[in-house]
Write an enzyme that holds these catalytic residues in place. Structure first.
Site, mmCIF file in Angstrom:
data_model
loop_
_atom_site.group_PDB
_atom_site.id
_atom_site.type_symbol
_atom_site.label_atom_id
_atom_site.label_comp_id
_atom_site.label_asym_id
_atom_site.label_seq_id
_atom_site.Cartn_x
_atom_site.Cartn_y
_atom_site.Cartn_z
ATOM 1 N N ASP A 71 -10.638 -22.017 21.069
ATOM 2 C CA ASP A 71 -10.621 -23.155 21.569
ATOM 3 C C ASP A 71 -10.651 -24.338 20.132
ATOM 4 O O ASP A 71 -11.879 -23.966 19.368
ATOM 5 C CB ASP A 71 -10.630 -24.171 22.281
ATOM 6 C CG ASP A 71 -11.538 -24.906 22.574
ATOM 7 O OD1 ASP A 71 -12.971 -24.014 22.408
ATOM 8 O OD2 ASP A 71 -11.834 -25.579 23.218
ATOM 9 N N GLU A 131 -14.289 -25.237 25.290
ATOM 10 C CA GLU A 131 -15.388 -25.563 24.830
ATOM 11 C C GLU A 131 -15.801 -26.544 23.938
ATOM 12 O O GLU A 131 -16.588 -27.635 24.466
ATOM 13 C CB GLU A 131 -15.995 -24.583 23.324
ATOM 14 C CG GLU A 131 -17.960 -25.089 22.918
ATOM 15 C CD GLU A 131 -17.979 -25.783 21.924
ATOM 16 O OE1 GLU A 131 -19.078 -26.007 21.900
ATOM 17 O OE2 GLU A 131 -17.215 -26.070 21.796
#
Length: 357
Positions: A71, A131
């Site tokens: 991400d 994350e």
């Protein structure tokens, strides 16, 4: 069209950058990664949501985790920003959201997975979601809860951007909300109410005046930071606000526990309504661990501290000594012109290939 894991690793980075994967929207990039890894016969593959584990099983004496998140933070909104999607090239420099944090590192992972069918250590590749948001949503945390046995390893490398040198440990991070309460009223008759937004001023003054520490931990100097990062309050342009909230982020050196770091903020903002909303501990450098010391010797350079929080802390909690090592300047992470040089990605791949071959 799928990912070509045997292409120039810089071109592979560009292909990953062209897939928007802001936290919560990792499905498409996870599909592409799983499809590409699934075509490699020397790997065993597991998928949990938008997180993927791929492992060799060669009976080597040592196992190494190579981990990275899929991400990114949201796309920049500044007009003319180049760190967006799709990627763009300027000579050998690649611009795009996630170029440094951390699709350059993910591209290196994928290239290693494809190129090392017979590594000198068994390898566990981990690609995970969420994350860049609250710690409780972390894909790596979810994998640790559900598939702990698949994460067993002697050493870990998180391919976060480090400019190609080892960065040891990481700062911890925590978030708070400081709230003020007032009384709503029509703004034409403001004296009938009490403005909660105005009451945030002394909180902001204390934060502005605060002098962050630099703390030496095992020979590395970790710089702390404590900042207001968001303010919200008010319901309309003609209503005196009865509530207002300032969100605060504290990045603290790994000499402090969560409780000790929390105490710093509560002491600074004594007298105000403050609630901790999220926290993740830091990680001490641990460069005196044999596996870490051997890796530093192999790749060279002078180790540095990691100022941002990374999942070396989570690996450390699992009992896995780990370091940060990846392509790109960490100071460019989350910036409007986020970029990485193609050569930096190639050099990182070459260093890890030499060590693992």
């Amino acid at each position: 069209m799928g990912l070509d894991l045997h292409a120039d690793v810089a071109e592979l980075t560009a292909a990953l950058l062209d897939v928007e994967s802001v936290s919560g929207n990792e499905g498409r990039i996870a599909d592409l990664v799983a499809e590409a890894l699934g075509a490699l016969p020397h790997l065993k593959l597991w998928r949990d949501g938008d997180s993927i584990i791929a492992r060799t099983d060669l009976g080597r004496a040592e196992r190494v985790i190579l981990a990275g998140h899929l991400d990114t933070v949201p796309l920049p909104t500044t007009e003319g920003a180049r760190g967006t999607v799709p990627a763009s090239w300027q000579a050998d420099v690649l611009y795009g959201r996630g170029a440094t944090d951390m699709k350059g590192g993910v591209a290196v992972q994928l290239a290693l997975a494809a190129g090392l069918a017979e590594p000198n250590r068994d390898l566990t590749f981990v690609f995970y979601d969420h994350e860049e948001v609250e710690a409780e949503l972390s894909g790596l945390g979810r994998l640790a809860r559900r598939h702990r046995e698949l994460l067993d390893a002697d050493f870990g490398i998180l391919l976060e951007p480090t400019d190609g040198v080892v960065e040891g440990g990481c700062n911890g991070t925590m978030r708070f909300e400081a709230r003020s309460r007032g009384k709503a009223a029509h703004s034409a008759r403001a004296w009938m109410g009490h403005n909660a937004i105005h009451d945030l001023a002394p909180i902001l003054q204390r934060l502005s005046a605060y002098q962050p520490q630099t703390v030496s931990v095992e020979g590395l100097d970790y710089r702390e930071s404590l900042n207001a990062v968001k303010i919200r309050g008010g319901i309309a342009g003609n209503v005196i606000p009865d509530q207002a909230v300032v969100e605060i982020n504290y990045r603290f050196a790994p000499d402090k526990s969560i409780e000790q770091a929390e105490a710093v903020v509560f002491e600074l903002l004594d007298g105000f309504e403050v609630v901790r909303t999220d926290a993740a501990p830091g990680a001490r450098p641990g460069l005196d661990q044999p596996a870490a010391a051997a890796f530093v010797a192999a790749v060279g350079g002078e180790p540095k501290p990691k100022f941002g929080w990374t999942d070396v802390a989570r690996l450390g909690q699992l009992g896995i000594p780990a370091v940060n090592f990846g392509p790109g300047d960490p100071l460019l992470a989350h910036s409007d012109d986020e970029h990485v040089s193609g050569q930096a990605v190639r050099d990182c791949l070459a260093a890890l290939t030499r060590w693992l071959s």
